[in-house]
Design a protein around this motif. Structure first.
Motif, PDB file in Angstrom:
ATOM      1  N   VAL A 219       0.864  -1.174   0.000  1.00  0.00           N
ATOM      2  CA  VAL A 219       0.000   0.000   0.000  1.00  0.00           C
ATOM      3  C   VAL A 219       0.903   1.227   0.000  1.00  0.00           C
ATOM      4  CG1 VAL A 219      -1.750   1.292   1.282  1.00  0.00           C
ATOM      5  CG2 VAL A 219      -1.844  -1.204   1.216  1.00  0.00           C
ATOM      6  N   ILE A 220       0.650   2.137  -0.968  1.00  0.00           N
ATOM      7  CA  ILE A 220       1.419   3.390  -1.047  1.00  0.00           C
ATOM      8  C   ILE A 220       0.489   4.491  -0.564  1.00  0.00           C
ATOM      9  CG2 ILE A 220       2.650   4.985  -2.556  1.00  0.00           C
ATOM     10  CD1 ILE A 220       3.054   2.634  -4.521  1.00  0.00           C
ATOM     11  N   GLY A 221       0.840   5.136   0.558  1.00  0.00           N
ATOM     12  CA  GLY A 221      -0.103   6.084   1.154  1.00  0.00           C
ATOM     13  C   GLY A 221      -1.336   5.290   1.539  1.00  0.00           C
ATOM     14  N   ASP A 222      -2.469   5.580   0.895  1.00  0.00           N
ATOM     15  CA  ASP A 222      -3.644   4.727   1.157  1.00  0.00           C
ATOM     16  C   ASP A 222      -4.116   4.011  -0.101  1.00  0.00           C
ATOM     17  OD1 ASP A 222      -4.636   6.857  -0.182  1.00  0.00           O
ATOM     18  OD2 ASP A 222      -5.872   7.629   1.450  1.00  0.00           O
ATOM     19  N   LEU A 247       5.111  -4.202   7.706  1.00  0.00           N
ATOM     20  CA  LEU A 247       6.257  -3.293   7.702  1.00  0.00           C
ATOM     21  C   LEU A 247       5.877  -1.977   7.027  1.00  0.00           C
ATOM     22  CD1 LEU A 247       9.351  -2.993   8.104  1.00  0.00           C
ATOM     23  CD2 LEU A 247       9.633  -4.046   5.850  1.00  0.00           C
ATOM     24  N   THR A 248       6.045  -0.878   7.772  1.00  0.00           N
ATOM     25  CA  THR A 248       5.797   0.446   7.194  1.00  0.00           C
ATOM     26  C   THR A 248       7.133   1.151   7.014  1.00  0.00           C
ATOM     27  OG1 THR A 248       3.621   0.595   8.177  1.00  0.00           O
ATOM     28  CG2 THR A 248       4.644   2.668   7.538  1.00  0.00           C
ATOM     29  N   VAL A 249       7.356   1.698   5.850  1.00  0.00           N
ATOM     30  CA  VAL A 249       8.630   2.369   5.557  1.00  0.00           C
ATOM     31  C   VAL A 249       8.334   3.781   5.062  1.00  0.00           C
ATOM     32  CG1 VAL A 249      10.761   2.305   4.226  1.00  0.00           C
ATOM     33  CG2 VAL A 249       9.642   0.155   4.860  1.00  0.00           C
ATOM     34  N   GLN A 250       9.004   4.750   5.672  1.00  0.00           N
ATOM     35  CA  GLN A 250       8.872   6.142   5.221  1.00  0.00           C
ATOM     36  C   GLN A 250       9.837   6.365   4.053  1.00  0.00           C
ATOM     37  OE1 GLN A 250       6.683   8.516   6.346  1.00  0.00           O
ATOM     38  NE2 GLN A 250       7.435   9.628   4.562  1.00  0.00           N
ATOM     39  N   SER A 324       4.628   7.207   2.614  1.00  0.00           N
ATOM     40  CA  SER A 324       4.999   5.999   3.355  1.00  0.00           C
ATOM     41  C   SER A 324       4.341   4.809   2.667  1.00  0.00           C
ATOM     42  CB  SER A 324       4.589   6.101   4.829  1.00  0.00           C
ATOM     43  OG  SER A 324       3.219   5.906   4.951  1.00  0.00           O
ATOM     44  N   ILE A 325       5.004   3.668   2.762  1.00  0.00           N
ATOM     45  CA  ILE A 325       4.441   2.443   2.187  1.00  0.00           C
ATOM     46  C   ILE A 325       4.271   1.422   3.306  1.00  0.00           C
ATOM     47  CG2 ILE A 325       5.411   2.761  -0.126  1.00  0.00           C
ATOM     48  CD1 ILE A 325       7.596   0.687   0.636  1.00  0.00           C
ATOM     49  N   THR A 326       3.285   0.573   3.149  1.00  0.00           N
ATOM     50  CA  THR A 326       3.105  -0.525   4.106  1.00  0.00           C
ATOM     51  C   THR A 326       3.029  -1.835   3.334  1.00  0.00           C
ATOM     52  OG1 THR A 326       1.992   0.883   5.710  1.00  0.00           O
ATOM     53  CG2 THR A 326       1.642  -1.489   5.921  1.00  0.00           C
ATOM     54  N   MET A 327       3.844  -2.766   3.756  1.00  0.00           N
ATOM     55  CA  MET A 327       3.789  -4.109   3.172  1.00  0.00           C
ATOM     56  C   MET A 327       3.211  -5.048   4.222  1.00  0.00           C
ATOM     57  SD  MET A 327       7.427  -4.108   1.215  1.00  0.00           S
ATOM     58  CE  MET A 327       8.126  -2.960   2.390  1.00  0.00           C
TER      59      MET A 327
END
Ligand code: FMN
Length: 330
Positions: A219-222, A247-250, A324-327
């Protein structure tokens, strides 16, 4: 008799088939120090469940068109992908449908011929099988009959799909279901070689099977995007990390062509000089994830490719400030 022109168009489409988005190579190397200000990743949304794949895409392809579609379906569903390989490969002459005496045409005119398969594709452990093939003279190639008659589909949902010059799937799916004699066969579907990811995804969702397998989601942003992940040690390690905990990465914009952020740990790397395109996801210096909305040439390890966004959509998503991205595994 089929129109030769439409077949030629199908072949051209197959050759020009690409993923989502492309961009001009800029040949601008990225400096080593580019992530100095990248914050360490934060972790959230624990997701401990993990499951083995239960969805399989099996296909036969004479000239690559069905292969392209099968690869997309596997990427979008997170399914395993297997190709039915003929023991005697089909040559271009074998596939020359302008001459009814060539091999493929003769086989299609001989209902009980069963071309031998070179590889063994087991159905053990699978609950859903997408079964892909080209239309040959209005039917599935006989090698599909070889496959379905020699495998047990009991307890398996089978979803046929096909490509063709112009013909619809016709009765080819029903004929295969009859030959298999077991399994829960859904209505099949014919696709153009250049079907969009969104349309394909809509069909996959219609079948209700997409959620059966867990996959590495991004997910990139939302905005959730569809990614064709590479099969390599880097992605395997990343997947194991994400299975244990989302995992969230800025990320930070860099160079007018990418967003980059630290994974907080090193993954196995196998760097190679690479010219990236919009949509590419790579590992940089072993511990940084990079998402491209433009292009760059540098030594990276490929991680994957965003499939369902155009270059313009990627620019919108990634080119307007840090994200931010969340995998997660879901
Ligand atoms: C022997 C043969 C027969 C074909 N018959 C048909 C047909 O009946 N209708 C049609 O629309 N296309 C027909 N085609 C075209 C293929 O279905 C089409 O190019 C397909 O997308 C090829 O897929 P593949 O590249 O995965 O083999 C035929 C092709 C071959 C080689």
């Amino acid at each position: 008799m089929k129109k030769i022109v439409s077949m030629i168009v199908a072949v051209i489409l197959a050759i020009s088939f690409v993923g989502c988005g492309s961009a001009m190579a800029q040949n601008t190397p990225a400096p080593e120090a580019k992530t100095a200000e990248t914050p360490a990743p934060t972790q959230a949304n624990k997701d401990s469940a993990a499951s083995d794949h239960t969805v399989l895409v099996v296909y036969f392809s004479g000239t690559g068109t069905t292969r392209g579609l099968a690869e997309k379906i596997a990427a979008l569903t997170g399914a395993d992908l297997k190709e039915i390989v003929p023991a005697q490969p089909y040559t271009a002459e074998d596939l020359n449908y302008n001459d009814r005496s060539t091999r493929a045409s003769v086989e299609q005119n001989t209902p009980d011929v069963r071309p031998e398969i070179a590889n063994d594709i087991t159905l053990d452990g699978y609950t859903t099988v997408y079964l892909g093939y080209p239309i040959w003279w209005g039917q599935a190639p006989r090698i599909l009959s070889t496959y379905v008659e020699s495998h047990d589909f009991t307890g398996i949902t089978v979803i046929p799909f096909c490509t063709s010059g112009s013909s619809d799937i016709g009765r080819s799916d029903d004929a295969l279901a009859e030959q298999a004699g077991n399994g829960n066969w859904l209505q099949g579907r014919r696709f153009d070689a250049n079907i969009s990811d969104d349309a394909l995804l809509a069909w996959i969702n219609e079948t209700g099977e997409r959620s059966m397998d867990k996959t590495l989601s991004l997910v990139i942003g939302d905005t959730e995007v569809c990614v064709a992940w590479e099969e390599n040690a880097s992605v395997d390690t990343l997947t194991e990390m994400v299975k244990a905990e989302s995992l969230t990465v800025q990320l930070s914009m860099y160079g007018g062509f990418e967003q980059v952020g630290s994974l907080g740990t090193s993954l196995p790397r196998d760097d190679a000089q690479t010219t990236t395109q919009a949509g590419d996801i790579v590992l940089y210096a072993g511990n940084q994830i990079v998402l491209f909305y433009g292009s760059n040439t540098w030594a990276y390890t490929r991680l994957g490719r965003i499939m369902n966004k155009s270059a313009a959509e990627l620019e919108d998503l990634l080119g307007n400030g840090d994200v931010s991205i969340t995998m997660s595994w879901k």
